[in-house]
Design an enzyme around this catalytic site. Structure first.
Site, PDB file in Angstrom:
ATOM      1  N   LYS A   1      -3.386 -13.745 -11.187  1.00  0.00           N
ATOM      2  CA  LYS A   1      -4.604 -14.442 -10.234  1.00  0.00           C
ATOM      3  C   LYS A   1      -5.077 -13.379  -9.160  1.00  0.00           C
ATOM      4  O   LYS A   1      -5.990 -13.247  -8.757  1.00  0.00           O
ATOM      5  CB  LYS A   1      -4.099 -15.759  -9.841  1.00  0.00           C
ATOM      6  CG  LYS A   1      -3.859 -16.832 -10.680  1.00  0.00           C
ATOM      7  CD  LYS A   1      -3.307 -18.101 -10.274  1.00  0.00           C
ATOM      8  CE  LYS A   1      -3.103 -19.102 -11.449  1.00  0.00           C
ATOM      9  NZ  LYS A   1      -2.482 -20.089 -11.135  1.00  0.00           N
TER      10      LYS A   1
ATOM     11  N   LYS B   1      -5.538 -23.106 -36.316  1.00  0.00           N
ATOM     12  CA  LYS B   1      -5.478 -23.108 -37.513  1.00  0.00           C
ATOM     13  C   LYS B   1      -7.271 -23.160 -38.101  1.00  0.00           C
ATOM     14  O   LYS B   1      -7.279 -22.542 -39.053  1.00  0.00           O
ATOM     15  CB  LYS B   1      -4.570 -23.939 -38.129  1.00  0.00           C
ATOM     16  CG  LYS B   1      -3.159 -23.641 -37.857  1.00  0.00           C
ATOM     17  CD  LYS B   1      -2.283 -24.528 -38.793  1.00  0.00           C
ATOM     18  CE  LYS B   1      -0.866 -24.799 -38.251  1.00  0.00           C
ATOM     19  NZ  LYS B   1      -0.843 -25.708 -37.245  1.00  0.00           N
TER      20      LYS B   1
END
Ligand code: ADP
Ligand code: ASP
Ligand code: MG
Length: 817
Positions: A684, A509
């Site tokens: 990955k 935020k």
């Protein structure tokens, strides 16, 4: 005799005028003093701007009012402090001066131009008013005063109105003949002199320093003190480089070099007369008189600390390049270039000769570029017309940075430091040149890069500090742990000359930014006070004038939107460090865009924590490939949570219980289905595969799903774990079956020889390096050209805040390598 010169920065308001008076009074208790005064700060600039705006009468009258009001307020404030002052006299002087100023402007309007002789009269007005004001204050304090009029007593050589030099001998005799009583305080306006016709001339910007030096030569046994707003001469302008170091002593020659190449604390011609008459010069701070200041002496024996004295810069420099078609022409042309330039009294800052392409380049101040071009065009009219010379090339918007050095032997060392520091901040050098005194090296760069360049060179030469300025995005577990680790390590890193500065923190935020470094004690309180979400432009605006050396963004989120901005971050000059896998597993086009942005902007992107958390996976792999190794086959346990869960199954614990346990221990993603889906392992694997050169997309990684499709649709974690119970038996049976064949059941990722990638549940044999990997450990097994038949194995905890944060930490430190 003490000559005290007070600059405009010492005379900016009523309080400062009284500080100056206090210093004068104190000094005059022990010996006679002569005081040279500048105009109050900014007044000369305003006067210059009246002339620059001479076509706009309204604007001129606004500026003149501003100047007049400044002096009226100054006198009013002084009267408030010292009631004994008779202000009527001084007000009369002010009014007279402004009346004269108006007359001068009438003349300018009439002539429709401002000749240099009028300009000279206008811009020294402030100096005279400073003298008049100090005079009334000192008189109110009952001192005897003699005022020297520099137009009458300082004889300017030649006919330059704006940058005159003074004939010392004649000026000395004029001052001697004044027979000033010993008990008088002498006052003189700086910056001005008079020519043979006794017309006002000025001595160039900052010329009061030069006035003081000349006045010092007019008295026996004098010392010259230049009082300003900094503690002395520093290794660099302290207003630009906050950690610039004070130089307690300097030799005359070193001071000459520093002032010539831009240290505006001294007018460039100040030191010559002092050197000639062997007069001690001190630079002192009016606002901090007890500071030791800088002494400028004949020989600076205090050289042991650093042979480099300082770094200076000159803005707004223009380069002229003169080239011919053959070498012989150049041999004839070069001496003529410098003789015509010198006759025109144009100051050449640096010269650079390139014999290979028959050319010579030199730099001058841009203000002199029109004059220079005219002189060159006149001198070489024949050669240019007959194409013996190529057209003169001019490059504007340049700057020079000069390094003043008292030890010529360290020249190569200095050049190395200049280039390595500029390389770090991606600044190209246009030219480099050694000063004729051999005490300086100057480089030419673009104007816009000058402050960053100064900072980088100063850092490299004087503080040898390795600084990284970090903006951290994402303050969940990993981000917070990183900040804690950083706090703990700060002192240790300082002892190794490494300075990591958090300049900003952002959550989803808000963000807080302080380019000088946030206080890590209270950032948590502060971040909630500010209501500004992170965006790149906001960050760039905040750091705009701070010239950071190694700005770095650490993305500790798993957010795709942040990952999508890496190219913009890199192009804006940031290094990027991240455990977030989203960028490296986005489509190949974006993957490649990041790499090419890194090449163009020479920034670094480290993401070793994308695979195996703190394990040094990517970097090792890169090193292997760099040294010619080739991956043949890879298999690994790449998920800490699945390593834990399948380890538990081996111990007889059910899938649902093991999952619940892993979740409670914080080993899984917030929703364990994200681990069990295998997508994280696939990401990955894709990162590793791309690293070794396979051009794959995420969809190319084959995932054999662990669970039936419907389960992945359950969004409530508890419901999901309850539903997992249905599979408990199946999984226990799979484990039993594997055990019977002497195997363990593991969730693995594989890169085959042909680049096929798979993520699947598989039985691994006792002899397999993955057989005993559990409890959240990761293991990566590389079979390569160099590592076979025994593979290279990297094994260790592959998840958890501590190991991941420390992996990020070492990635950040790698920026310095
Ligand atoms: P004054 O009004 O006293 O003549 P100036 O503004 O002309 O003051 O010169 C003082 C300023 O010179 C300082 O405030 C500082 O910003 C600047 N400066 C530039 N280079 C140096 C340096 N190497 N050491 C100290 N000051 C420097
Ligand atoms: N007032 C003049 C200037 O600003 C001279 C000086 O300050 O030395 O350049
Ligand atoms: Mg000055």
């Amino acid at each position: 005799m003490k000559i005290l010169k007070f600059g405009g920065t010492s005379l900016s308001n009523a309080k400062n005028f009284f500080n100056v008076v206090t210093i004068i009074e104190k000094k005059s208790q022990t010996e006679q003093v002569a005081v040279v005064l500048s105009a109050p700060e900014k007044i000369t600039n305003l006067l210059v701007s009246t002339i620059d705006n001479r076509k706009d009468k309204k604007k001129i009258s606004i500026i003149i009012d501003e100047i007049k009001n400044f002096f009226l307020k100054l006198v009013y404030d002084i009267k408030q402090i010292e009631k004994k002052i008779i202000d009527t006299k001084i007000l009369e002087i002010i009014n007279n001066k402004f009346l004269k100023l108006n007359h001068l402007f009438q003349e300018i309007y009439f002539l429709k131009k401002c000749p240099d002789n009028i300009k000279a009269k206008i811009i020294c007005l402030g100096e005279y008013l400073s003298v008049a004001i100090i005079n009334v204050i000192l008189k109110a304090k009952l001192h005897n005063i003699t005022i020297i009029n520099p137009v009458k007593k300082f004889l300017a050589k030649g006919n330059n109105y704006l940058n005159a030099s003074i004939d010392i001998k004649i000026s000395q005799s004029k001052i001697h003949s004044m027979n000033i009583p010993k008990n008088h305080i002498i006052l003189m306006a700086g910056f001005t002199a008079g020519n043979k016709k006794q017309e006002t001339v000025i001595l160039g910007r900052n010329g009061s320093d030069y006035s003081a030096a000349i006045l010092s030569t007019c008295f026996k046994n004098s010392t010259c003190e230049i009082w300003t707003d900094v503690d002395g001469i520093y290794t660099c302008d302290p207003k630009i480089i906050s950690n610039a170091k004070l130089l307690p002593t300097l030799s005359y020659q070193e001071a000459i070099e520093l002032s010539h190449f831009g240290a505006k604390v001294l007018h460039p011609r100040t030191i010559y007369p002092l050197k000639k008459y062997n007069i001690l010069c001190k630079i002192k701070n009016t606002h901090n008189p007890s500071a030791i200041g800088t002494k400028i002496v004949h020989n600076n024996y205090n050289n042991e600390c650093n042979s480099i004295k300082g770094i200076t810069y000159l803005n707004d420099v223009t380069m002229f390049i003169i080239s011919s078609y053959n070498r012989n022409t150049m041999i004839d042309v070069i001496p003529r270039i410098f003789s015509c330039i010198s006759l025109a009294k144009i100051w050449v800052i640096i010269i650079n000769q390139a014999s290979a392409n028959n050319s010579i380049s030199f730099c001058i101040l841009t203000t002199e570029s029109k004059k220079t071009l005219d002189v060159l065009n006149n001198t070489f009219e024949f050669e240019l017309k007959n194409k013996l010379l190529k057209p003169i090339k001019i490059i504007n918007k340049l700057a020079t940075i000069s390094i003043v050095n008292s030890n010529t032997q360290s020249e190569t060392e200095i050049s190395k430091k200049i280039f390595s520091s500029l390389k770090k901040v991606n600044i190209n050098t246009i030219a480099i040149s050694k000063g004729s005194s051999k005490l300086s090296i100057s480089i030419v760069i673009k104007n816009k890069n000058v402050i960053l360049g100064m900072r980088a060179i100063h850092q490299e030469i004087f503080s040898n500090k390795n600084t990284i300025e970090i903006f951290l995005i994402g303050i969940g577990g990993i981000g917070k742990t990183f900040l804690q680790q950083l706090k703990k390590q700060t002192q240790y890193l300082h002892s190794k000359n490494i300075f990591l500065k958090i300049i900003g923190i952002s959550n989803s935020k808000n963000c807080i930014i302080n380019p000088n470094g946030l206080n890590l004690k209270n950032w948590e309180e502060n971040i909630n006070k500010i209501q500004h979400p992170f965006n790149l432009q906001y960050l760039l605006n905040k750091i705009k004038n701070h010239y950071l050396i190694n700005p770095t963004i650490i993305d500790c989120t798993s957010n795709q939107n942040i990952a999508n901005q890496y190219v913009s971050f890199i192009n804006a000059g940031f290094h990027v460090v991240t455990p977030n896998k989203k960028a490296n597993t986005s489509n190949l086009i974006y993957y490649k865009k990041i790499r090419s942005a890194l090449i163009t902007s020479k920034k670094k992107f480290f993401y070793d924590t994308n695979v195996g958390a703190g394990l040094p996976v990517i970097e090792n792999l890169k090193q292997l490939l760099n040294t010619g190794d080739k991956l043949i086959h890879f298999k690994g346990i790449l998920s800490g949570s699945l390593s834990f869960i399948f380890g538990q199954l081996e111990d007889g614990i059910t899938l649902s219980q093991a999952t619940k346990k892993a979740q409670t221990l914080g080993l899984t993603e917030p929703h364990p289905k994200d681990d069990l889906s295998g997508i994280d392992v696939a990401r990955k694997l894709l990162i590793l595969a791309r690293e070794v050169g396979y051009e794959l997309e995420l969809k190319d990684i084959k995932i054999e799903p662990l669970l039936p499709k419907e389960l992945y649709k359950i969004s409530n974690v508890n419901d999901f774990i309850i539903k997992l119970k249905d599979l408990d038996e199946t999984f226990l049976n799979k484990v039993k079956k594997a055990k019977k064949s002497g195997n363990h059941l593991k969730f693995i990722g594989i890169i085959n020889k042909d680049g096929n990638c798979q993520v699947k549940l598989d039985e691994v044999h006792k002899n397999d390096p993955l057989y005993n990997v559990k409890n959240g450990e990761n293991a990566l097994v590389f079979y390569s050209k160099y590592y076979q038949p025994l593979p290279l194995i990297l094994r260790g905890y592959g998840a958890g805040n501590n190991v991941t944060a420390s992996g990020i930490f070492s990635d950040v430190l790698r920026i310095l390598s």
